[in-house]
Write an enzyme that holds these catalytic residues in place. Structure first.
Site, PDB file in Angstrom:
ATOM      1  N   ASP A 131       7.827  -1.580   1.557  1.00 42.30           N
ATOM      2  CA  ASP A 131       6.966  -1.996   0.569  1.00 42.30           C
ATOM      3  C   ASP A 131       7.591  -2.325  -0.661  1.00 42.30           C
ATOM      4  OD1 ASP A 131       4.266  -2.112  -0.612  1.00 42.30           O
ATOM      5  OD2 ASP A 131       3.975  -0.435   0.893  1.00 42.30           O
ATOM      6  N   GLU A 287       0.735  -8.488  -0.062  1.00 40.17           N
ATOM      7  CA  GLU A 287      -0.677  -8.048  -0.180  1.00 40.17           C
ATOM      8  C   GLU A 287      -1.796  -9.030  -0.619  1.00 40.17           C
ATOM      9  OE1 GLU A 287      -1.347  -4.966  -2.713  1.00 40.17           O
ATOM     10  OE2 GLU A 287      -3.192  -4.296  -1.639  1.00 40.17           O
ATOM     11  N   HIS A 353      -3.582   2.134   3.887  1.00 43.16           N
ATOM     12  CA  HIS A 353      -3.527   3.336   2.943  1.00 43.16           C
ATOM     13  C   HIS A 353      -4.554   3.357   1.912  1.00 43.16           C
ATOM     14  CE1 HIS A 353      -1.148   0.314   1.211  1.00 43.16           C
ATOM     15  NE2 HIS A 353      -1.120   1.094   0.109  1.00 43.16           N
ATOM     16  N   ASP A 354      -5.127   2.076   1.659  1.00 45.65           N
ATOM     17  CA  ASP A 354      -6.103   1.872   0.769  1.00 45.65           C
ATOM     18  C   ASP A 354      -7.635   2.008   1.118  1.00 45.65           C
ATOM     19  OD1 ASP A 354      -4.129   1.451  -1.487  1.00 45.65           O
ATOM     20  OD2 ASP A 354      -4.013  -0.689  -1.050  1.00 45.65           O
TER      21      ASP A 354
END
Ligand code: GLC
Length: 578
Positions: A131, A287, A353-354
């Site tokens: 990331d 993203e 993960h969101d």
């Protein structure tokens, strides 16, 4: 509201970093106009380091823990590990607030641990994507400390400041702030700074070429270590009109339209590509995918030299507490597929993960259907065109934990929203029901390895509660059961790996108006697969309009697949049409 935040997050930013692979043999042509790339054929497995495996008993997952589970990841058959941020961080937002981009978060280990992890990954023929969080840093980063210290600091322009004598800047929406105000007044220099996320995540000033060079330096540092790609967190927000014009009243209801794809975003990506991506064998994904297909194409079409693949949020946002409409779901996936049929490349995913857990949002986590619907979702993700992204634990059918009290939650925006509602007299009961379904913490409970202390995740106290259903759902039990979700996932991965038609093949939606079943074909160079998926908890009929007398079933989530024309609850079956 939290759902709105999460949705907004998801919708905005997904530009995924490209794996730029130059190996000649991977770029050979199959079919007409098909440009093979390793990152198109890869399956990405996302590891949330905090929750995967703790090696030292402090209750927080760490790098040594991941190292101890690399054989497990390899056994899944996936190719790439995407690690959420592991850099030094005060953890206001679990590592998405970086205080040193070249350091390792102390809870996660040391740089030596990282080097061993990378070696372990490469030794197993896997790749690593990291990331990159550079729309903002932590307020505890040296740059921000210096920037804050004086109006004349050489670091002042690394961030966005608005001197208070000019009055209050025009409103900007913060996704994570208690009051949703993205400007924070700082008395030290009598000025406001901008933070689209929390107050501890000040936005970096991408309009400053010095800042951009700093970021490329950081990227080169990791690329020189040999990592294989970057995921650009929230990058759609990076470019800004620094005059901060007034936006129409109510803009915050549709803030993505204003935040995504700022004035020079493409210039910055081209520059990043020239400075970093083009010089290394790395993949890139951002993203978010902008606000339109045009934006998404402009980010990822090969001739533009920006990113490798788009990661669009429209589909993942469809699931609501009250359920979702399968016709809408099919329409969204089909529309995105057709927009990218000839050019550009997409990610395929329904979890990260969101998000809350895949099976709790898009399947059915009732014990009667959990296993079947988890297998159905694996069949879907792994048979669509695009690069599949799979979130840790979904291969076991891990579910939402069913937290009932605010004390169970750890996620900063969830807790901030709770405080906001308390202060403004909002409906707390409704909020608790809402977050039980949608909070990001649902997807962050520890990986359920076995039935030992704290699901085999830690010998200490886990940073977030484990799911109480671990006796029913854990990797160790599923290893031993040839019919488990885990082993079904492995079979589906193998199937995709063995059939390039499932990666590049043309997608055709069939039985379009069927409200219960998703039916499509994938075909390439004379190979044709029919995928039949019943997304409902009842028997349904399907009409693919294909003669199946000369065909064979290659995978099914029931012991015996239904006869053509009908599907049992959550049945998934793939035929090879001969
Ligand atoms: C991205 C991340 C999310 C994080 C946010 C701020 O949306 O996926 O987890 O909270 O950016 O960095």
């Amino acid at each position: 509201m939290v759902k709105k935040l999460i949705i907004s997050l998801i919708c905005s930013f997904i530009f995924i970093l490209p794996f730029s692979c130059k190996q000649k043999n991977e770029e050979t042509q199959i079919g007409k106009d098909i440009d093979r790339k390793w990152w198109k054929e890869a399956i990405v497995y996302q590891v949330y380091p905090r929750s995967f495996k703790d090696s030292d008993g402090d209750g927080i997952g760490d790098l040594k823990g991941i190292i101890s589970k690399l054989d497990y990841i390899k056994s899944l058959g996936v190719d790439v590990i995407w690690l959420n941020p592991i850099y030094s961080s005060p953890n206001d937002d679990n590592g998405y607030d970086v205080s040193d981009y070249r350091g390792i978060m102390k809870e996660f280990g040391t740089m030596n641990d990282f080097d061993s992890l990378l070696k372990g990954i490469h030794d197993r023929g896997l790749k690593l994507v990291m990331d990159l969080v550079v729309n903002h840093s932590s307020d505890e980063h040296e740059w921000f400390k210096k920037s804050r210290s004086s109006r004349t600091s050489p670091y002042r322009d690394y961030y966005h400041w608005w001197n208070a004598e000019r009055g209050k800047p025009s409103p900007r929406y913060s996704l994570f702030d208690i009051n949703h105000d993205a400007w924070k007044y700082d008395s030290l220099t009598n000025a406001y700074y901008l933070h689209y996320f929390s107050r501890k995540q000040p936005d970096l000033n991408w309009e400053n070429p010095k800042l951009r060079q700093e970021v490329y330096g950081i990227m080169k540092f990791w690329a020189d270590k040999g990592i294989d790609g970057f995921r650009l967190d929230a990058f759609g927000f990076a470019a800004k009109d620094t005059t901060f014009p007034e936006w129409p009243k109510g803009y915050e209801k549709n803030f993505m339209k204003y935040y995504a794809m700022g004035p020079h975003l493409h210039d910055y990506l081209k520059e990043m590509n020239a400075e970093v991506f083009s010089k290394y064998n790395v993949m890139s994904v951002a993203e978010g995918a902008g606000n339109s297909f045009e934006d998404a194409h402009n980010l990822v079409d090969a001739d533009r030299n920006e990113l490798n693949m788009a990661y669009a949020f429209e589909a993942v946002d469809i699931a609501k507490r009250e359920g979702y409409d399968l016709l809408h779901f099919k329409e969204v996936f089909s529309r995105w597929d057709s927009a990218f049929a000839d050019k550009g490349w997409l990610s395929v995913f329904l979890a990260n993960h969101d998000q809350a857990r895949l099976v709790s949002r898009f399947g059915n986590d009732d014990p009667a259907y959990r296993d079947l619907s988890a297998k159905l979702l694996a069949t879907f993700i792994l048979s669509m065109r695009g690069t599949p992204y799979w979130y840790y634990g979904d291969e076991l059918g891990m579910t939402n934990p069913g937290f009932t009290k605010i004390e169970d939650y750890r996620d900063m925006p969830t807790l901030n929203e709770y405080k906001h509602l308390k202060e403004t007299g909002g409906n707390i009961d409704l909020f608790l029901q809402e977050i039980k379904f949608s909070s990001r913490d649902n997807g962050r409970t520890p990986m359920q390895w076995d039935t030992s202390s704290h699901v085999g995740f830690t010998t200490g106290t886990p940073w977030i509660q484990t799911n109480s259903n671990y006796k029913m759902i854990n990797a160790s039990a599923q290893e031993k059961d040839s019919n488990s979700c885990l082993n079904y996932f492995r079979k589906m991965v193998r199937l995709r790996k063995e059939n390039v038609a499932l990666v590049y093949g043309k997608y055709t939606l069939l039985d379009k108006t069927n409200p219960d079943a998703y039916v499509y074909t994938r075909e390439l160079d004379g190979k044709k697969f029919l995928i039949l998926l019943n997304f409902k908890n009842k028997n349904v009929t399907v009409d693919p309009g294909i003669d199946l007398t000369k065909s064979r079933i290659i995978i099914s989530n029931y012991m015996t697949a239904s006869a053509p024309g009908s599907l049992k609850p959550y049945e998934a079956v793939i035929y090879e049409v001969l």
